[in-house]
Write an enzyme that holds these catalytic residues in place. Structure first.
Site, PDB file in Angstrom:
ATOM      1  N   ASP A   1       0.831  -1.205   0.000  1.00 20.77           N
ATOM      2  CA  ASP A   1       0.000   0.000   0.000  1.00 20.77           C
ATOM      3  C   ASP A   1       0.869   1.259   0.000  1.00 20.77           C
ATOM      4  OD1 ASP A   1      -2.315   1.510   0.067  1.00 20.77           O
ATOM      5  OD2 ASP A   1      -3.191   0.365   1.721  1.00 20.77           O
TER       6      ASP A   1
ATOM      7  N   GLU B   1       3.365   5.008  -3.739  1.00 21.75           N
ATOM      8  CA  GLU B   1       3.652   6.087  -4.708  1.00 21.75           C
ATOM      9  C   GLU B   1       5.053   6.709  -4.568  1.00 21.75           C
ATOM     10  OE1 GLU B   1      -0.463   5.197  -4.218  1.00 21.75           O
ATOM     11  OE2 GLU B   1       0.917   5.990  -2.725  1.00 21.75           O
TER      12      GLU B   1
ATOM     13  N   ASP C   1      -7.780   4.164  -3.805  1.00 21.20           N
ATOM     14  CA  ASP C   1      -8.920   4.407  -2.920  1.00 21.20           C
ATOM     15  C   ASP C   1     -10.014   5.178  -3.644  1.00 21.20           C
ATOM     16  OD1 ASP C   1      -7.486   3.096  -0.967  1.00 21.20           O
ATOM     17  OD2 ASP C   1      -6.660   4.927  -0.119  1.00 21.20           O
TER      18      ASP C   1
END
Length: 938
Positions: A544, A547, A621
């Site tokens: 998760d 980035e 998300d």
């Protein structure tokens, strides 16, 4: 003296000869120095007969920089020729001609007949310095070809599909994945090898609305009228010349006493443009947002949760000297929310259909031109450069259940047990974040109050024939031993620590991310995972915030400070490839630890080459909204056409509107349904129906719970349809796993735009809401509430069968088809062979010893049934089998080939139930098969 004069004369002659021939032939291509233009040096390198590399620099030499995404050691294994005259240098392979102007350095790429596929138009460099890094900002413009469509660029959420005449920002963020590769319907691609913030198309930034003459509600020039209302307190009315509240810095410009929890804002007035043009607008929004221009609702209501804004783009024509009314209504979602509206005049580059890559920083310009006979061959060339797509473990092709989050081990185990008790197929359960003690993020330790026996939990999942994936972030609180192990070596990004940035957990804790660009830090990251999690039997990794997302909603410059400096250089130069380096760390680590157990990673971000590390991406998300469901279709298709075949999303959306959270009747068994519950169930069902035909099939999101039995009670039409599509996924497993095998062995793409298979039909180029799942299934998702029909385009050149009824439809036209709540439209092209197996509770429950072979008549057809051991890497060593099915429509025969290849545990005896589907559907032909060629008449 004579000898000296002779030497001088000889040197002058040699110098003139060298000056007259500025083209140098290299072992792998050619090098030249154009007389004019931005590049002083250009190198063209041959990778193979249809792939070449272009490097350009404003300096006299091309600097060596190891690529992060292109495999090392690629050398030409094909012959090539270099020739030149006074104007051009030409490098030729059997399939390509690359011509370079000796005057300007502009390059044309042609096929072997001399037909131009693509040509450069403009190249530029400008010096760029940040921290101790020196480099160049650069742009390369190409003259695009008329009539083509452009796809790829990763995964973005603005509903753009065909990027011809469009632009896209290439940076990583939650729900946004930058992959600098484009794919043309003219059968070429460009891989732009740069890791900084980049842009495709128009390189300009969107500008505030004060670029126009603004007028408020009263007609006074200089600003729009902003009216702030809230339940408590009087309205606030003020003039504003910009709607720019897009990050933690600019949001401070809101009125100090504005209440985000019960407030709303309306901006209204008029715009006056200084030119007649079609302007591009960029809406940035969190909360509920609508936009009108000249009383036309150009942006119907869109919503995102407060902490995770989205961008939506639209265009509108403005006329010089004529005012245009504008109105933006915004209601925050509670808590600090974000909104912005900016605009740009149209770009000549976009109007002309040209293509462009711009990057903020690099040492040189470096890109690859890839050609092929079709779009699949172009993607194959991309994977030649960046690596093969691993075959995921077979269980990963089944259904995954997840939620944010299973808070105890009992919650997780009860879900697996409930699926097994209800006989609903399931292969993977996901343990999301915060299974660790609250103050120990990054420790990889379980909170013993909630997870007293993590190893026992994993073993129990395995005993129920399921697998478990766990969330691991590259994030560490400063108090953990793991943080200290990284920081003592200088392998942590320290800006967040130095700024005392606290996250959103409890009272807030300070932490940061490790430097995944450091090879030694990669090894330490895996070691920490192995010692704490892999030893417990964890099957797969959910990476998760890769980035990396050190902090939500910061401005771009602060994001870069939070993400560096890296081991390789400034974060400006190495901004986009973090997820690739993080995936590499785990893939290499696990393969070294256990060389024959398939690695499986799921990451929220990505970059070119991700497929080389057995890694898939999910779309972040996203919101629980119909517009977000619709946006996932082009997002997934463009990601697949970026060369990375495995993609998934949160079925149902992750972030939930508050109307679904409160007063929810999800658990009511009486059949009474309020309006929100009706919509919630239908939204999740339509999303699930779409998700069943994506490369990976995964349900996840915030409360309300997403388990099938929590979405609707048994016997409810929604429940029955959810189970139907879950079971259908498993019935299609022989087909799906064959596609996964093709992704590795043939560089195939599972999730396909219609244009990939029907390129000759240009009507397919803009179809963004239908797709092919392999060659056999055209999937037509339903993305509107209460829709019971939808328009479907049937590509020309073939007939189409309704998957459920066998009804036939001619191609080359649009038709409105039925879309009952329980079914989405699903069609099969004539000339298809589709293997269909039995319903299974998990992928390993049954061997495929009894398969229905559906032959959709009307054309010749082929299919290769692929099988291997499903969990290890023996397929890389040749341990797999294929059985080829070949239908001859003229004589109505189906040939089943000898079984080719072998692997441990393969079937030697099986039954094929052959069903011919044409004007009528014939009774199955029972065909015993023992691996020897069989021919039957249908």
């Amino acid at each position: 003296m004579k000898q000296f004069l002779f030497f001088i004369a000889f040197s002058l002659i040699v110098g003139k000869l060298l000056a007259a021939d500025p083209v140098q032939t290299l072992d792998n291509g050619m090098k030249l120095h154009p007389k004019t233009g931005a590049a002083r040096t250009i190198e063209i390198s041959v990778i193979n007969s249809r792939v070449v590399r272009v490097q350009a620099s404003p300096e006299s030499n091309i600097p060596f920089v190891a690529s992060l995404c292109v495999l090392p050691g690629l050398t030409p294994a094909v012959p090539f020729k270099v020739s030149s005259n006074s104007e051009f240098a030409v490098l030729s392979t059997d399939e390509l001609r690359v011509r370079v102007s000796l005057l300007t350095g502009e390059i044309s790429f042609m096929d072997k007949s001399g037909k131009v596929l693509l040509q450069e138009a403009k190249r530029s460099f400008s010096p760029f310095v940040v921290e101790n890094d020196k480099g160049y900002t650069m742009q390369q413009v190409f003259s695009g070809m008329p009539g083509e469509a452009i796809y790829g660029l990763g995964q973005h959420q603005s509903e753009d599909f065909n990027y011809k005449h469009k632009s896209e920002d290439l940076f990583q963020y939650n729900t946004k994945v930058a992959v600098p590769f484009i794919l043309s319907t003219n059968n070429y691609g460009i891989l732009w090898d740069n890791y900084s913030q980049s842009k495709y198309g128009d390189p300009r930034d969107y500008k505030d609305l004060n670029q126009f003459s603004l007028f408020d509600k009263a007609g006074k020039e200089g600003a729009l009228t902003a009216t702030y209302t809230q339940k408590s307190g009087n309205p606030i009315v003020r003039r504003e010349s910009a709607i720019d509240y897009e990050n933690l810095t600019t949001v401070k410009k809101f009125p100090a006493d504005f209440n985000f929890n019960d407030g709303a804002v309306v901006w209204e007035g008029e715009l006056l443009s200084s030119q007649t043009d079609v302007y591009k607008f960029s809406l940035y929004y969190a909360g509920y947002t609508k936009v009108w221009i000249n009383d036309s609702l150009v942006v119907p209501e869109r919503w995102r949760t407060s902490w995770n804004p989205n961008t939506y783009r639209f265009s509108f024509p403005l006329t010089k000297g004529k005012r245009a009314k504008i109105k933006l209504e915004w209601k925050p979602d509670g808590g600090v929310s974000y909104v912005g509206l900016k605009a740009l005049s149209s770009s000549p580059l976009e109007k002309n259909g040209n293509l462009s890559f711009w990057s903020e920083m690099g040492d040189k310009m470096d890109y690859y031109f890839v050609s092929g006979k079709n779009m699949d061959e172009v993607i194959s060339g991309y994977r030649t450069l960046t690596g093969k797509a691993s075959i995921m473990p077979k269980w990963a092709m089944g259904f995954w259940q997840s939620r944010e989050r299973y808070k105890t081990q009992d919650e997780l185990l009860n879900v697996v047990s409930e699926y097994r008790k209800r006989k609903i197929p399931l292969d993977n359960i996901v343990l999301d974040w915060s299974y660790w003690p609250e103050d120990a993020w990054g420790s990889h330790q379980f909170d013993l109050k909630r997870f007293p026996d993590a190893k026992g939990m994993v073993d129990t999942v395995h005993r129920q024939n399921a697998h478990i994936m766990i969330s691991v972030w590259p994030k560490f609180y400063t108090t953990t031993d793991h943080f200290k192990q990284f920081s003592k070596n200088g392998w942590m990004y320290m800006q967040a620590v130095n700024d005392n940035v606290r996250d959103w957990i409890g009272s807030g804790y300070v932490g940061s991310f490790y430097d995944a660009y450091n090879p030694e830090a990669q090894k330490l990251f895996w070691k920490q995972m192995k010692d704490n999690l892999y030893v417990k039997g964890i099957d797969a990794w959910w990476m998760d915030a890769s980035e990396p997302n050190v902090r939500d909603c910061t401005d771009m410059e602060y994001r870069k400070k939070l993400c560096g400096p890296t081991a390789l250089g400034s974060s400006s130069k190495y901004f986009n490839a973090y997820a690739l380096m993080n995936a590499k760390a785990i893939y290499n680590g696990q393969r070294e630890t256990d060389s024959n157990k398939r690695v499986f990673l799921l990451t929220r971000s990505g970059f070119a080459g991700l497929q080389n590390y057995s890694t898939a991406t999910w779309s972040g998300d996203i919101a629980t909204r119909w517009e977000d469901l619709k946006a996932q279709i082009p997002a997934g298709l463009n990601f697949a056409m970026s060369g990375i075949p495995f993609w998934t999303m949160d079925i149902g959306g992750f972030c939930v509107e508050k109307r679904y959270e409160k007063g929810q009747l999800i658990f009511d068994q009486t059949g009474n349904e309020n309006a929100d519950l009706n919509e919630w169930r239908e939204l999740n069902l339509r999303w699930f129906q779409f998700g069943a035909f994506c490369p990976l099939f995964r349900s996840h999101g915030q409360f309300p719970y997403r388990e099938i039995y929590n979405l609707a009670p048994e016997g409810h039409p929604v429940y029955k349809s959810l189970v139907y599509y879950d079971e259908l996924r498993y019935r299609l497993m022989p087909y799906i796993y064959s596609l996964a095998g093709m992704a590795y062995h043939n560089d195939y793409t599972l999730m396909r735009s219609l244009a990939m298979d029907y390129t000759a039909d240009q009507q397919t180029y803009g179809i963004s809401d239908q797709f092919l799942f392999g060659p056999a299934l055209m999937v037509c998702p339903v993305y509107s509430y209460k829709a019971r029909s939808r328009e479907v385009y049937f590509p020309a050149g073939t007939r189409w069968y309704n998957f459920y009824t066998g009804e036939q439809m001619e191609g080359g036209k649009k038709v409105t088809v039925a879309a009952a709540l329980e079914r989405i439209p699903l069609f099969v092209p004539a000339g298809t062979i589709l293997p269909v197996g039995e319903v299974m509770q998990h992928t390993a429950e049954k061997k495929a010893d009894d398969i229905e072979i559906r032959v959709y008549q009307g054309k010749d057809s082929k299919f290769s049934l692929y099988e291997d051991e499903g969990t290890n890497y023996n397929y890389e060593k040749g341990a797999f089998s294929t059985i080829d099915f070949d239908y001859n429509h003229t004589d109505g025969t189906l040939s089943i080939s000898d079984c080719k290849g072998s692997y441990d545990g393969m079937l030697t005896q099986r039954t094929f139930r052959v069903v011919a589907i044409g004007k009528t559907t014939a009774a199955p032909r029972i065909v015993p098969y023992n691996g020897v060629k069989t021919v039957i008449k249908l």
